[in-house]
Design a protein around this motif. Structure first.
Motif, short mmCIF file in Angstrom:
data_model
loop_
_atom_site.label_atom_id
_atom_site.label_comp_id
_atom_site.label_asym_id
_atom_site.label_seq_id
_atom_site.Cartn_x
_atom_site.Cartn_y
_atom_site.Cartn_z
N MET A 157 -5.37 -6.11 36.59
CA MET A 157 -6.76 -6.56 36.73
C MET A 157 -7.39 -5.87 37.93
SD MET A 157 -8.37 -10.41 36.78
CE MET A 157 -7.31 -11.05 38.07
N LYS A 158 -8.51 -5.22 37.68
CA LYS A 158 -9.23 -4.52 38.73
C LYS A 158 -10.33 -5.42 39.27
CE LYS A 158 -11.55 -0.12 39.74
NZ LYS A 158 -12.01 1.17 39.15
N ILE A 159 -10.29 -5.67 40.58
CA ILE A 159 -11.26 -6.52 41.26
C ILE A 159 -11.98 -5.68 42.30
CG2 ILE A 159 -11.60 -8.62 42.63
CD1 ILE A 159 -8.89 -9.60 41.49
N ALA A 160 -13.30 -5.69 42.26
CA ALA A 160 -14.09 -4.88 43.18
C ALA A 160 -15.12 -5.75 43.90
CB ALA A 160 -14.80 -3.76 42.43
N THR A 161 -15.48 -5.31 45.09
CA THR A 161 -16.53 -5.99 45.85
C THR A 161 -17.55 -4.96 46.30
OG1 THR A 161 -17.02 -7.36 47.80
CG2 THR A 161 -15.20 -5.82 48.01
N TRP A 162 -18.83 -5.36 46.29
CA TRP A 162 -19.90 -4.42 46.66
C TRP A 162 -21.12 -5.20 47.14
CZ3 TRP A 162 -22.58 -0.62 42.67
CH2 TRP A 162 -23.35 0.32 43.39
N ASN A 163 -21.54 -4.91 48.35
CA ASN A 163 -22.83 -5.40 48.84
C ASN A 163 -23.89 -4.45 48.30
OD1 ASN A 163 -25.24 -5.64 50.39
ND2 ASN A 163 -24.12 -6.69 52.01
N VAL A 164 -24.68 -4.93 47.33
CA VAL A 164 -25.61 -4.04 46.63
C VAL A 164 -26.95 -3.91 47.32
CG1 VAL A 164 -24.52 -4.37 44.39
CG2 VAL A 164 -26.36 -5.92 45.10
N ASN A 165 -27.22 -4.79 48.31
CA ASN A 165 -28.48 -4.72 49.07
C ASN A 165 -29.68 -4.76 48.13
OD1 ASN A 165 -30.31 -4.48 51.13
ND2 ASN A 165 -29.85 -2.35 51.60
N SER A 166 -29.74 -5.82 47.32
CA SER A 166 -30.79 -6.10 46.34
C SER A 166 -30.41 -5.59 44.95
CB SER A 166 -32.15 -5.52 46.73
OG SER A 166 -33.09 -5.75 45.69
N ILE A 167 -30.05 -6.53 44.09
CA ILE A 167 -29.64 -6.16 42.73
C ILE A 167 -30.79 -5.53 41.95
CG2 ILE A 167 -30.13 -8.48 41.82
CD1 ILE A 167 -27.31 -6.10 40.68
N LYS A 168 -32.01 -5.96 42.20
CA LYS A 168 -33.14 -5.38 41.47
C LYS A 168 -33.41 -3.95 41.90
CE LYS A 168 -35.41 -9.83 40.59
NZ LYS A 168 -36.63 -10.65 40.82
N ALA A 169 -33.33 -3.69 43.20
CA ALA A 169 -33.58 -2.34 43.70
C ALA A 169 -32.47 -1.37 43.31
CB ALA A 169 -33.73 -2.38 45.22
N ARG A 170 -31.25 -1.89 43.13
CA ARG A 170 -30.09 -1.01 42.85
C ARG A 170 -29.60 -1.11 41.41
NH1 ARG A 170 -31.68 0.85 47.59
NH2 ARG A 170 -31.66 -0.85 49.11
N LEU A 171 -30.32 -1.78 40.55
CA LEU A 171 -29.80 -2.06 39.21
C LEU A 171 -29.33 -0.80 38.48
CD1 LEU A 171 -29.10 -4.12 37.08
CD2 LEU A 171 -31.44 -3.96 36.22
N PRO A 172 -30.08 0.29 38.42
CA PRO A 172 -29.57 1.48 37.73
C PRO A 172 -28.24 1.97 38.31
CG PRO A 172 -31.93 1.71 38.11
CD PRO A 172 -31.48 0.50 38.88
#
Length: 256
Positions: free
Chosen positions: A1-16
């Motif tokens: 099982m691959k588990i990842a973590t990421w601070n995306v700094n706004s899901i709407k701004a980084r969605l693509p």
């Protein structure tokens, strides 16, 4: 099982970028921080189309965490125990294929001469108490997220410049070590004991092109999860994209 973590700094701004990374990296579980949106406004349709079940603890414009899973999530819980008055959306937890997984966005704590630093340390004390309780269950546990902690000097491009910062102050590092010393394993450091690598590069002063970063995003594993650890790494590629988050994903692979 691959588990990842990421601070995306706004899901709407980084969605693509997030969608592209989910397709390429294909984690079973993705823990996102700083989604900066309420649950009702989370872009669920696009992510569900990739096969993910979505659980969000959000608030408008600030903080917010999300747990995405390609497998059923059981016993979902939102909020870090220990302070019923704390309304900041910084923690979500669920069980996936027998592994208890917590997604956390630990307070930054700066400026240290304000109420923000005591809040950070109090939050970490609550996290330690909760982490100890999870260990008592004697099941695989993964606590992943943006810890806003630089554990050691080698996890920072210039330790002297950060010595009085909330991310690197001695009290902060001691609080982090108190959690690790309960019996948790830093997944990245277990696989790469000597490697210098970072997970965050500030937007300012050309930090990314010069690789002047810090390692503040971590996956901590209970002994039962650490026994199953097969691999772990930091995926630098998303940080180099257009409109990138200032963080990049960190992941680990557990044997079933």
């Amino acid at each position: 099982m691959k588990i990842a973590t990421w601070n995306v700094n706004s899901i709407k701004a980084r969605l693509p970028n997030v969608l592209e990374w989910l397709k390429a990296a294909d984690p079973d579980v993705a823990l996102l921080q700083e989604v900066k949106t309420q649950e009702a406004d989370f872009p669920a349709l696009e992510i569900k189309a990739l096969g993910y079940e979505i659980h969000v603890s959000g608030q408008k414009s600030y903080n917010g965490v999300a747990l995405l899973s390609k497998h059923p999530v059981e016993d979902l819980a939102k909020g870090l125990p220990g302070d019923d008055a704390d309304e900041q959306a910084r923690y979500i937890e669920g069980t996936v294929k027998g592994v208890r997984i917590g997604c956390l966005y630990l307070p930054n704590g700066n400026p240290v001469d304000t109420e923000k630093y005591p809040y950070k340390l109090a939050w970490m004390a609550r996290l330690r108490a909760h982490a100890a309780g999870l260990l008592a269950s004697e099941r695989p546990v993964v606590l992943g997220g943006d810890y806003n902690i630089i554990p050691e000097e080698r996890d920072c491009y210039d330790p002297a410049a950060w010595i009085d910062d909330a991310l690197f102050k001695l009290e902060s590092r001691q609080a982090f070590r108190a959690i690790v010393h309960l019996g948790y394993t830093d997944a990245f450091r277990a696989i790469h004991p000597h490697r210098i690598a970072y997970s965050f590069w500030d937007y300012q002063a050309g930090r990314w092109p010069r690789d002047e970063g810090i390692r503040i995003d971590h996956l901590l594993l209970s002994p039962q999860a650490a026994d199953r650890l097969r691999d772990a790494d930091i995926d630098r590629e998303p940080r180099g994209r257009e409109k990138a988050s200032d963080h990049t994903p960190v992941w680990c692979m557990l044997d079933s």
